[in-house]
Design a protein around this motif. Structure first.
Motif, PDB file in Angstrom:
ATOM      1  N   TYR A   1       1.032  12.735   8.193  1.00 40.52           N
ATOM      2  CA  TYR A   1       1.319  11.350   8.609  1.00 40.52           C
ATOM      3  C   TYR A   1       1.727  11.327  10.083  1.00 40.52           C
ATOM      4  O   TYR A   1       2.900  11.224  10.405  1.00 40.52           O
ATOM      5  CB  TYR A   1       2.440  10.761   7.750  1.00 40.52           C
ATOM      6  CG  TYR A   1       2.094  10.631   6.287  1.00 40.52           C
ATOM      7  CD1 TYR A   1       1.335   9.543   5.833  1.00 40.52           C
ATOM      8  CD2 TYR A   1       2.516  11.578   5.360  1.00 40.52           C
ATOM      9  CE1 TYR A   1       1.011   9.418   4.487  1.00 40.52           C
ATOM     10  CE2 TYR A   1       2.194  11.461   4.012  1.00 40.52           C
ATOM     11  CZ  TYR A   1       1.443  10.376   3.581  1.00 40.52           C
ATOM     12  OH  TYR A   1       1.127  10.250   2.257  1.00 40.52           O
TER      13      TYR A   1
ATOM     14  N   LEU B   1       9.293  16.137  -2.582  1.00 41.64           N
ATOM     15  CA  LEU B   1       8.007  15.661  -3.093  1.00 41.64           C
ATOM     16  C   LEU B   1       7.040  15.257  -1.985  1.00 41.64           C
ATOM     17  O   LEU B   1       5.827  15.369  -2.156  1.00 41.64           O
ATOM     18  CB  LEU B   1       8.225  14.469  -4.037  1.00 41.64           C
ATOM     19  CG  LEU B   1       8.970  14.805  -5.342  1.00 41.64           C
ATOM     20  CD1 LEU B   1       9.433  13.535  -6.044  1.00 41.64           C
ATOM     21  CD2 LEU B   1       8.106  15.640  -6.273  1.00 41.64           C
TER      22      LEU B   1
ATOM     23  N   LEU C   1       6.729  13.219   2.359  1.00 37.50           N
ATOM     24  CA  LEU C   1       7.379  12.521   3.463  1.00 37.50           C
ATOM     25  C   LEU C   1       7.798  11.127   2.999  1.00 37.50           C
ATOM     26  O   LEU C   1       7.016  10.415   2.393  1.00 37.50           O
ATOM     27  CB  LEU C   1       6.408  12.412   4.652  1.00 37.50           C
ATOM     28  CG  LEU C   1       7.070  12.081   5.993  1.00 37.50           C
ATOM     29  CD1 LEU C   1       7.817  13.289   6.542  1.00 37.50           C
ATOM     30  CD2 LEU C   1       6.034  11.611   7.012  1.00 37.50           C
TER      31      LEU C   1
ATOM     32  N   ARG D   1       4.536  12.556  -6.150  1.00 38.75           N
ATOM     33  CA  ARG D   1       3.693  13.682  -5.740  1.00 38.75           C
ATOM     34  C   ARG D   1       2.257  13.217  -5.465  1.00 38.75           C
ATOM     35  O   ARG D   1       1.690  13.550  -4.431  1.00 38.75           O
ATOM     36  CB  ARG D   1       3.729  14.755  -6.843  1.00 38.75           C
ATOM     37  CG  ARG D   1       2.748  15.909  -6.682  1.00 38.75           C
ATOM     38  CD  ARG D   1       3.174  16.932  -5.647  1.00 38.75           C
ATOM     39  NE  ARG D   1       2.110  17.902  -5.397  1.00 38.75           N
ATOM     40  CZ  ARG D   1       1.949  18.580  -4.269  1.00 38.75           C
ATOM     41  NH1 ARG D   1       2.798  18.431  -3.276  1.00 38.75           N
ATOM     42  NH2 ARG D   1       0.968  19.429  -4.114  1.00 38.75           N
TER      43      ARG D   1
ATOM     44  N   ASN E   1       1.129  10.159  -4.898  1.00 38.82           N
ATOM     45  CA  ASN E   1       0.994   9.117  -3.874  1.00 38.82           C
ATOM     46  C   ASN E   1       1.174   9.649  -2.465  1.00 38.82           C
ATOM     47  O   ASN E   1       0.696   9.053  -1.514  1.00 38.82           O
ATOM     48  CB  ASN E   1       2.023   8.003  -4.099  1.00 38.82           C
ATOM     49  CG  ASN E   1       1.659   7.160  -5.302  1.00 38.82           C
ATOM     50  OD1 ASN E   1       0.505   7.153  -5.730  1.00 38.82           O
ATOM     51  ND2 ASN E   1       2.636   6.464  -5.858  1.00 38.82           N
ATOM     52  N   LYS E   2       1.897  10.737  -2.314  1.00 40.10           N
ATOM     53  CA  LYS E   2       2.249  11.193  -0.973  1.00 40.10           C
ATOM     54  C   LYS E   2       1.504  12.445  -0.528  1.00 40.10           C
ATOM     55  O   LYS E   2       1.758  12.965   0.548  1.00 40.10           O
ATOM     56  CB  LYS E   2       3.761  11.461  -0.901  1.00 40.10           C
ATOM     57  CG  LYS E   2       4.583  10.183  -0.938  1.00 40.10           C
ATOM     58  CD  LYS E   2       6.058  10.489  -0.875  1.00 40.10           C
ATOM     59  CE  LYS E   2       6.881   9.238  -1.077  1.00 40.10           C
ATOM     60  NZ  LYS E   2       6.864   8.330   0.088  1.00 40.10           N
ATOM     61  N   ASN E   3       0.632  12.972  -1.381  1.00 44.05           N
ATOM     62  CA  ASN E   3       0.001  14.240  -1.044  1.00 44.05           C
ATOM     63  C   ASN E   3      -1.443  14.248  -1.514  1.00 44.05           C
ATOM     64  O   ASN E   3      -1.780  13.614  -2.514  1.00 44.05           O
ATOM     65  CB  ASN E   3       0.738  15.400  -1.744  1.00 44.05           C
ATOM     66  CG  ASN E   3       2.202  15.475  -1.350  1.00 44.05           C
ATOM     67  OD1 ASN E   3       2.544  16.031  -0.324  1.00 44.05           O
ATOM     68  ND2 ASN E   3       3.067  14.866  -2.155  1.00 44.05           N
TER      69      ASN E   3
ATOM     70  N   SER F   1       3.797  16.903   1.803  1.00 42.81           N
ATOM     71  CA  SER F   1       3.521  16.237   3.075  1.00 42.81           C
ATOM     72  C   SER F   1       4.731  16.132   3.989  1.00 42.81           C
ATOM     73  O   SER F   1       4.632  15.644   5.098  1.00 42.81           O
ATOM     74  CB  SER F   1       2.940  14.842   2.822  1.00 42.81           C
ATOM     75  OG  SER F   1       3.860  14.057   2.087  1.00 42.81           O
TER      76      SER F   1
END
Lengths: 432, 432
Positions: free
Chosen positions: A73, A334, A336, B398, B400-402, B410
């Protein structure tokens, strides 16, 4: 001159006056605290739009929010949004932990937009840029980390995390005694990788005086990082962690002697029954330098809820004497955090800080609760919402769960204890 | 016979065996705990589908979720949904606090569907129905409260909150010394209203033996309520609260003597620095009866976040020896919780209970964290999610962010400390 040098000369600076006014204490109290090194006022001479905050003994517990880009990001705009969300939610400081995109640009934008002190971990930029410049983190010349620090200092960074206590001496304890999770600090892992690959001592320890020179020039507050902080409950308060803390305590003395403001970072993952001991130990070994704790989180099994695990740990730590809480967001472990996570993290840490301030007897803390209690007793909903730590959320709950004209709330309705007791004890002028 | 009477006769019941197995301790340990009154197993002989749980010294800290209709939300179906959400999230008990719609029907439906112990506050039903039957709460005949208790007992309620310590003696302390919020307990407010209007002593105190007879017949566990619990930090640990606690301690002895299982309820709103003292005091004054705390919440200023303020207080209370935590939801002080609030409340209380269990050295507690730490070190994401207190939420974060193939997360990406340190210290077989 640094705030510490001014204090040692008996001069009350503008920054000290602002802090005294904010805390509702005498200027003399701040002057004495800064002089002893028990209070720091991170305020780089080049951070122009800063409203300084004090951190340390006798002051309200402060909260830091970590923001910054990552590889996945890299957009700066999102981080500026997070900065604004964090400050609105009550963060007293932010750290720019950018490791993705244009790191210089991120930092400058954040500094430009931040009224609160901004911290960084210069090793992040040094490590990330070493890959493009020199091919790998471990190929970084010693010189480069100091160049990065100087550049960040010039930009106006108010405090920097430097893992100076991560030496071969403390690393030996880790190797001798073993750990479940070894090292979980990013800066710590870069440093260890560099040390082991090059078989050379940590440059931030070996050339600590050089670091002090830069810090002194810009009045950067050193935040002595705990690269060996435990990454799980099982590793807490072990010999590696405490060995590093001993070294940090020695460096506190050297920093103060050089006129450099200094605070010390602490864990991490710590069981509830070890938190107070950790705080007392830091205060003792580090000569009452302000203590900046990263959480601590009190169980490893709640990813998605680490704003809560750290609110528990942070409240206990601050009530035991910690001065500065680094927030943890629900995204911890988990990914950012996004801006919603940032808000949740700041509010949870603010709750912990405030609850601890009541226990510590910080000026003005319990009065806030008393005002709320009176509004509650009077069933004055507008006032209750206004006094809430997050008026937006309190208001949403209130309107979604109740009809707008209701004097009581939908939990008890006409059986509201406030209402009944007021009628029978005649203790409130309220009429329903 | 009650569980207590069986224990006094040296008989290990089926319920004790189930509790021993769940806790991973010897049956003898449970038998001894129940015999001394330090452990209770709320298990009405008529609650057919119950899987009994033990509450008390040496056992894991338990969590209760309050559900039940209110005037504004009388639908039973919604409460059954909340029951299911609470049990799925890990609630060890629920209390049906219904005051709206058909109260008998709510309770029976909840009992029918609940595998966990169900508690009630019979005074709620007695008060609400007194209005329709007798015109007002204060017009309630003494007889009626016992009729309601008997009816609830027959239905299979496992534990009941009875505010027996709210007497003219304790009320005098409240009047003499004053309070910001007087009484915030609903049952307490009904009782006080009745007492003052009729100028008669609290029937649940005056006729305590009659209460014991009913409790004994069905093996209902008495949960001696704290009608004078503080409703704000300012009122905490005052003479009214402690006067009531002294009376509750006396009633504990009488209940035990009659073979009735008994626990004691505690605050409420308490500053962090008074929580441990409150727990020690209860244990001492109430002869080590299990302590059931309602929160405690550690600041008054965070409506919308009282699951967090109570997680802080609950963790400290349980680590100090409290045995049973009543959850608080984000809706507290604002309205009746919906099922999302119920879930948030249960998870926050479970986190507090578990973190405290680690501190208390409860069997099997810290092992969960160690297993998670190992999964984290190995960057084994499937395992981390499985071991989470709320796998659904951890999984959502997990994904949603990676990106799905990412070995790291991330936040640090390729600069993951786990990864770098493993490479340099050679402490993990992991390959990236």
């Amino acid at each position: 001159m640094t705030q510490l040098e001014y204090a040692l000369s008996g001069i009350v600076t503008k920054e000290m006056r602002i802090v005294a006014e904010y805390e509702g204490v005498d200027e003399e109290f701040i002057l004495e605290g800064v002089k002893k090194g028990e209070i720091v006022i991170p305020s780089n001479i080049n951070h122009k739009n800063l409203i300084p905050k004090g951190i340390g003994r006798g002051l309200s517990t402060k909260v830091n929010a970590n923001i910054g880009t990552s590889d996945a990001y890299p957009e700066i705009e999102k981080e500026i949004e997070k900065l604004n969300v964090a400050v609105k939610a009550g963060a007293d400081a932010v750290m720019d932990l950018s490791t993705g995109g244009d790191i210089n640009q991120s930092r400058r934008k954040i500094l430009e937009n931040s009224p609160v002190p901004v911290g960084t971990v210069p090793m992040y930029q040094a490590a990330v840029e070493s890959i493009s410049k020199y091919g790998s983190i471990v190929a970084m010349p010693e010189e480069f980390i100091f160049e990065v620090i100087e550049e960040q200092a010039k930009d106006g960074v108010d405090f920097i995390t430097v893992h100076c206590g991560l030496t071969f001496e403390s690393l030996k304890k880790l190797k001798d005694n073993g750990r479940v999770m070894d090292i979980v600090s990013r800066g710590g892992s870069f440093t260890i990788a560099w040390m082991l690959h090059n078989d050379k001592e940590n440059p931030l320890y070996k050339h600590f005086d050089r670091l002090l020179d830069i810090a002194k020039k810009y009045d950067i507050t050193l935040s002595l990082g705990d690269g060996l902080r435990p990454g799980c409950l099982e590793d807490a308060t072990d010999s590696a962690q405490i060995q590093e803390l001993i070294i940090l305590g020695e460096l506190v003395k050297r920093a103060r002697k050089a006129g450099v403001q200094v605070m010390v970072e602490g864990p991490g993952h710590v069981p509830i029954d070890q938190i107070e001991a950790n705080v007392k130990l830091q205060k003792q070994l580090c000569h009452n330098a302000p203590f900046y704790v990263l959480g601590p989180i009190v169980t490893d099994i709640a990813p998605g809820y680490d704003h809560i695990t750290s609110a528990i740990g942070g409240a206990i730590a601050a009530a035991s004497g910690a001065d500065f809480l680094c927030y943890v967001t629900p995204a911890e472990h988990l990914g950012l955090p996004d801006k919603e996570d940032v808000k949740e993290g700041v509010i949870a840490a603010k709750i912990a800080a405030h609850a601890a301030d009541i226990a510590k007897g910080v000026k003005g803390a319990k009065e806030k609760d008393l005002t709320m209690a009176r509004a509650r007793k009077a069933l004055n909903w507008d006032e209750q919402i206004k006094l809430s730590i997050d008026p937006d959320k309190a208001f949403k709950y209130r309107i979604n769960k109740n009809i707008s004209t209701a004097k009581t709330c939908s939990m008890c309705g006409k059986f509201c204890a406030m209402k009944i007791v007021s009628e029978y004890l005649g203790t409130s002028a309220m009429t329903c």
